[in-house]
Design an enzyme around this catalytic site. Sequence first.
Site, PDB file in Angstrom:
ATOM      1  N   THR A 171     -71.549  38.275 -24.920  1.00  0.00           N
ATOM      2  CA  THR A 171     -72.072  39.097 -26.007  1.00  0.00           C
ATOM      3  C   THR A 171     -72.027  38.252 -27.265  1.00  0.00           C
ATOM      4  O   THR A 171     -70.970  37.876 -27.744  1.00  0.00           O
ATOM      5  CB  THR A 171     -71.236  40.373 -26.199  1.00  0.00           C
ATOM      6  OG1 THR A 171     -71.302  41.145 -24.996  1.00  0.00           O
ATOM      7  CG2 THR A 171     -71.780  41.208 -27.347  1.00  0.00           C
TER       8      THR A 171
ATOM      9  N   LYS B 289     -77.297  45.044 -26.158  1.00  0.00           N
ATOM     10  CA  LYS B 289     -75.834  45.091 -26.026  1.00  0.00           C
ATOM     11  C   LYS B 289     -75.187  45.664 -27.274  1.00  0.00           C
ATOM     12  O   LYS B 289     -74.162  46.356 -27.202  1.00  0.00           O
ATOM     13  CB  LYS B 289     -75.277  43.687 -25.729  1.00  0.00           C
ATOM     14  CG  LYS B 289     -73.758  43.642 -25.493  1.00  0.00           C
ATOM     15  CD  LYS B 289     -73.325  44.506 -24.309  1.00  0.00           C
ATOM     16  CE  LYS B 289     -71.802  44.575 -24.167  1.00  0.00           C
ATOM     17  NZ  LYS B 289     -71.202  43.312 -23.713  1.00  0.00           N
TER      18      LYS B 289
ATOM     19  N   LYS C  69     -65.083  41.513 -32.368  1.00  0.00           N
ATOM     20  CA  LYS C  69     -66.159  40.543 -32.580  1.00  0.00           C
ATOM     21  C   LYS C  69     -67.520  41.203 -32.366  1.00  0.00           C
ATOM     22  O   LYS C  69     -68.436  41.065 -33.183  1.00  0.00           O
ATOM     23  CB  LYS C  69     -65.963  39.360 -31.630  1.00  0.00           C
ATOM     24  CG  LYS C  69     -67.092  38.333 -31.626  1.00  0.00           C
ATOM     25  CD  LYS C  69     -68.069  38.531 -30.463  1.00  0.00           C
ATOM     26  CE  LYS C  69     -67.422  38.311 -29.118  1.00  0.00           C
ATOM     27  NZ  LYS C  69     -68.400  38.436 -28.015  1.00  0.00           N
TER      28      LYS C  69
END
Length: 296
Positions: free
Chosen positions: A101, A176, A244
């Site tokens: 990701t 995502k 993150k």
Amino acid sequence: MLISENTVVGFIGQGVMGKSMAGHILKSGYPLVVYTRTKNKAEELLEKGAEWADSPKKVAEKAKVIITIVGYPSDVEEVYLGEKGIIHHAKQGSYLIDMTTSTPTLAVKIFEEAKKKGLKALDAPVSGGDIGAREGKLSIMVGGEYEDFAAVKPILSLLGTNIVYQGDAGSGQHTKMCNQIAIASNMIGVCEAITYAEKAGLNPKNVLKSIASGAAGSWSLSNLAPRMIDGNFEPGFYIKHFIKDMNIALEEAEKLGLTIPGLSLAISLYSQLAEKGEENSGTHALYKYYNDNENV
């Protein structure tokens, strides 16, 4: 290039999910070359017949399909665009599949740089955590050129059961972000529901029997709430990596002129947990926020 059973596959990253994913590829019969910064994480795969490479460069020189799932966008950039990175050393016509990701912007940059070298790049982040990786039932969201997606889909099918082409380069990463935004607020609801059940004197496992398959149902409620109840906070996905991801999503939302307060709240709560030393716990450790007497 046609993908055949003799096509050498390279796999970089042997974390919570990567180890299982690489294992499925090896078990299916593809020759597998692996690299990870900590070699002992790959020992089980090496014992089963995988070949070791001591750098991304060596993986790129040996494999025609290269899959990466590493930690942060900075890791992705180094692995692909660094001096000893994949793009500088891969064979022309190779397929590069980043399943980390990362940022949509970086995905587009990798795609463009790969194309200049005659390489085919896809951004293909995944969802499903350690369970999905172990069972080969990940959701995989893919950006890039459709022909390249179609060519590598047989390999992706070893890793997931819900594989969807989303569009041009960067589209997988944008998708995502949608996934992580949904999870962030949902996890707050799951933790609050279980905490409420306990404070009300209910048996939380019985509560799950009633609500997990109803309108409140979600993957997190079915798969992570039982871990909360049992006090098992081992990572299916690290808090530090989720923070993150959420920050990437927040930055992308700001570029789109979108305000998403649910995500902002989730980042705040998880950041407090990380400051308390929970960054290497699973995302479901958010439950601890509600059960700390000082409320973190």
